[in-house]
Design an enzyme around this catalytic site. Structure first.
Site, PDB file in Angstrom:
ATOM      1  N   HIS A   1       0.820  -1.225   0.000  1.00 41.10           N
ATOM      2  CA  HIS A   1       0.000   0.000   0.000  1.00 41.10           C
ATOM      3  C   HIS A   1       0.846   1.265   0.000  1.00 41.10           C
ATOM      4  CE1 HIS A   1      -3.508  -2.538   1.766  1.00 41.10           C
ATOM      5  NE2 HIS A   1      -3.506  -2.549   0.455  1.00 41.10           N
TER       6      HIS A   1
ATOM      7  N   ALA B   1       1.434 -10.801  18.310  1.00 38.61           N
ATOM      8  CA  ALA B   1       2.590 -11.067  17.450  1.00 38.61           C
ATOM      9  C   ALA B   1       3.901 -10.821  18.208  1.00 38.61           C
ATOM     10  CB  ALA B   1       2.525 -10.167  16.217  1.00 38.61           C
TER      11      ALA B   1
ATOM     12  N   CYS C   1       5.544  21.026  -3.851  1.00 43.88           N
ATOM     13  CA  CYS C   1       6.803  20.593  -4.464  1.00 43.88           C
ATOM     14  C   CYS C   1       7.717  21.811  -4.631  1.00 43.88           C
ATOM     15  CB  CYS C   1       6.481  19.965  -5.818  1.00 43.88           C
ATOM     16  SG  CYS C   1       7.915  19.546  -6.805  1.00 43.88           S
TER      17      CYS C   1
HETATM   18  P1  NAD Z   1      -7.104  -4.354  10.336  1.00 40.53           P
HETATM   19  O1  NAD Z   1      -7.111  -3.130  11.149  1.00 40.53           O
HETATM   20  O2  NAD Z   1      -8.284  -4.636   9.491  1.00 40.53           O
HETATM   21  O3  NAD Z   1      -6.893  -5.663  11.252  1.00 40.53           O
HETATM   22  C1  NAD Z   1      -5.866  -5.759  12.196  1.00 40.53           C
HETATM   23  C2  NAD Z   1      -5.736  -7.216  12.607  1.00 40.53           C
HETATM   24  O4  NAD Z   1      -4.677  -7.334  13.528  1.00 40.53           O
HETATM   25  C3  NAD Z   1      -6.993  -7.781  13.283  1.00 40.53           C
HETATM   26  O5  NAD Z   1      -7.284  -9.036  12.710  1.00 40.53           O
HETATM   27  C4  NAD Z   1      -6.566  -7.916  14.751  1.00 40.53           C
HETATM   28  O6  NAD Z   1      -7.196  -9.022  15.401  1.00 40.53           O
HETATM   29  C5  NAD Z   1      -5.073  -8.152  14.613  1.00 40.53           C
HETATM   30  N1  NAD Z   1      -4.270  -7.739  15.750  1.00 40.53           N
HETATM   31  C6  NAD Z   1      -4.415  -6.653  16.551  1.00 40.53           C
HETATM   32  N2  NAD Z   1      -3.430  -6.583  17.461  1.00 40.53           N
HETATM   33  C7  NAD Z   1      -2.618  -7.652  17.223  1.00 40.53           C
HETATM   34  C8  NAD Z   1      -1.427  -8.136  17.818  1.00 40.53           C
HETATM   35  N3  NAD Z   1      -0.833  -7.504  18.840  1.00 40.53           N
HETATM   36  N4  NAD Z   1      -0.858  -9.262  17.324  1.00 40.53           N
HETATM   37  C9  NAD Z   1      -1.430  -9.930  16.283  1.00 40.53           C
HETATM   38  N5  NAD Z   1      -2.578  -9.515  15.681  1.00 40.53           N
HETATM   39  C10 NAD Z   1      -3.152  -8.403  16.145  1.00 40.53           C
HETATM   40  O7  NAD Z   1      -5.760  -4.281   9.530  1.00 40.53           O
HETATM   41  P2  NAD Z   1      -5.345  -4.875   8.157  1.00 40.53           P
HETATM   42  O8  NAD Z   1      -5.954  -6.213   7.983  1.00 40.53           O
HETATM   43  O9  NAD Z   1      -3.883  -4.726   8.073  1.00 40.53           O
HETATM   44  O10 NAD Z   1      -5.999  -3.909   7.049  1.00 40.53           O
HETATM   45  C11 NAD Z   1      -6.316  -2.589   7.221  1.00 40.53           C
HETATM   46  C12 NAD Z   1      -5.570  -1.623   6.333  1.00 40.53           C
HETATM   47  O11 NAD Z   1      -5.138  -0.638   7.211  1.00 40.53           O
HETATM   48  C13 NAD Z   1      -4.349  -2.087   5.650  1.00 40.53           C
HETATM   49  O12 NAD Z   1      -4.515  -1.754   4.336  1.00 40.53           O
HETATM   50  C14 NAD Z   1      -3.183  -1.252   6.195  1.00 40.53           C
HETATM   51  O13 NAD Z   1      -2.502  -0.638   5.116  1.00 40.53           O
HETATM   52  C15 NAD Z   1      -3.841  -0.149   6.917  1.00 40.53           C
HETATM   53  N6  NAD Z   1      -3.269   0.262   8.204  1.00 40.53           N
HETATM   54  C16 NAD Z   1      -1.926   0.345   8.357  1.00 40.53           C
HETATM   55  C17 NAD Z   1      -1.404   0.715   9.570  1.00 40.53           C
HETATM   56  C18 NAD Z   1       0.086   0.773   9.705  1.00 40.53           C
HETATM   57  O14 NAD Z   1       0.770   1.103   8.745  1.00 40.53           O
HETATM   58  N7  NAD Z   1       0.607   0.442  10.878  1.00 40.53           N
HETATM   59  C19 NAD Z   1      -2.235   1.008  10.645  1.00 40.53           C
HETATM   60  C20 NAD Z   1      -3.610   0.947  10.442  1.00 40.53           C
HETATM   61  C21 NAD Z   1      -4.119   0.556   9.219  1.00 40.53           C
END
Ligand code: NAD
Length: 254
Positions: free
Chosen positions: A125, A239, A154
């Site tokens: 992404h 995780a 820019c």
């Molecule tokens: P999501 O928010 O839909 O789901 C997060 C998942 O992580 C859930 O299934 C949850 O149960 C699990 N989870 C939460 N805490 C956890 C832990 N400590 N250990 C293991 N699992 C854990 O996120 P997604 O499926 O990645 O999709 C959402 C979109 O949001 C993605 O496209 C992503 O690009 C974006 N996003 C990115 C960030 C980032 O860059 N850190 C943050 C928020 C959202």
């Protein structure tokens, strides 16, 4: 059928699978960064409970770049910029270094995998650490960007700068997409960490791996769209706790 694993003996089985795999690829989502302090989008404490997702719609960004940028700056730069990789990121980087993981596909845009030392990272992404000019398409690293006056412009052509991650309504970066499909097609083990599996087309990547015969291991706090469908082994928990446990078991087996 998904096998749900809980105790150390069962984890040892996964450690052995990872250690003996020929081409292990990790696929991560927002959950891998939660223990670094970055909330996921959905669910309890999720970003969309506090912010309007419209901010990240491409049409809205072009219509009201100053308003869109105010929220973007608050979430992605004032906040994301201040967090550090956690143990899950660090173990993944170490496994790549030791040849246990060949590539890492991430849906995250926070750059924490790269910050922890992972090199073969495919940002499905995009990545927040870079801005792109929507007119001349030149890139600006976030360290060189000036965000005190919004929207940022820019320095070359005064065009509007946009974070180099995808907004709702935008396509997947071509190179990251093709590299991800290639890695998923090649792997014999895919480790899915912290993703609900609801965002398309990213959620198709593990399905490609499964269809090519890879073993699917999943780590999550709660079952996802993959569990009971393509996941072979499901490890329930954080995780940042399970990854170091697996790492210790792999070192024991060696
Ligand atoms: P999501 O928010 O839909 O789901 C997060 C998942 O992580 C859930 O299934 C949850 O149960 C699990 N989870 C939460 N805490 C956890 C832990 N400590 N250990 C293991 N699992 C854990 O996120 P997604 O499926 O990645 O999709 C959402 C979109 O949001 C993605 O496209 C992503 O690009 C974006 N996003 C990115 C960030 C980032 O860059 N850190 C943050 C928020 C959202």
């Amino acid at each position: 059928m998904t096998e749900f694993l809980h105790n150390n003996n069962q984890l040892r089985k996964i450690a052995k699978l990872i250690a003996s795999s020929k081409y292990c690829v990790a696929f991560t989502g927002a959950g891998v960064s939660v223990e670094s302090g970055i909330p996921p989008f959905r669910g309890e404490g999720g970003l969309w409970n506090r912010y309007d997702p419209q901010t990240l719609e491409l049409g809205y960004f072009f219509e009201q770049p100053d308003k869109s940028w105010e929220v973007i700056r608050e979430i992605f730069y004032n906040f994301f910029g201040k967090v550090d990789p956690n143990k899950a990121h660090l173990v993944l980087a170490d496994w790549e270094n030791r040849g246990l993981v060949k590539a890492l596909i991430t849906q995250n845009i926070d750059n924490l995998h790269q910050q922890s030392g992972s090199k073969e990272v495919y940002d499905f992404h995009g990545n927040a650490m870079r801005l792109v000019c929507v007119v001349c398409e030149s890139y600006v690293s976030i360290e060189d960007a000036e965000l005190s006056v919004l929207p940022p412009r820019c320095k070359g052509c005064t065009g509007l700068l946009k974070p180099d991650f995808i907004f709702f309504g935008e396509g997947i970066p071509q190179l990251a997409y093709s590299k991800s499909v290639e890695a998923a097609s090649q792997c014999d083990l895919m480790l899915i960490i912290g993703t609900a599996g609801e965002v398309s087309p990213a959620n198709q990547i593990p399905i490609i791996a499964k269809n090519k015969g890879a073993v699917i291991v999943e780590i999550n706090l709660e079952p996802s769209a993959y569990t009971n469908r393509i996941t072979d082994y499901y490890l329930s928990g954080k995780a940042g706790e399970i990854m170091p446990q697996l790492d210790a078991l792999i070192k024991e087996c060696a």
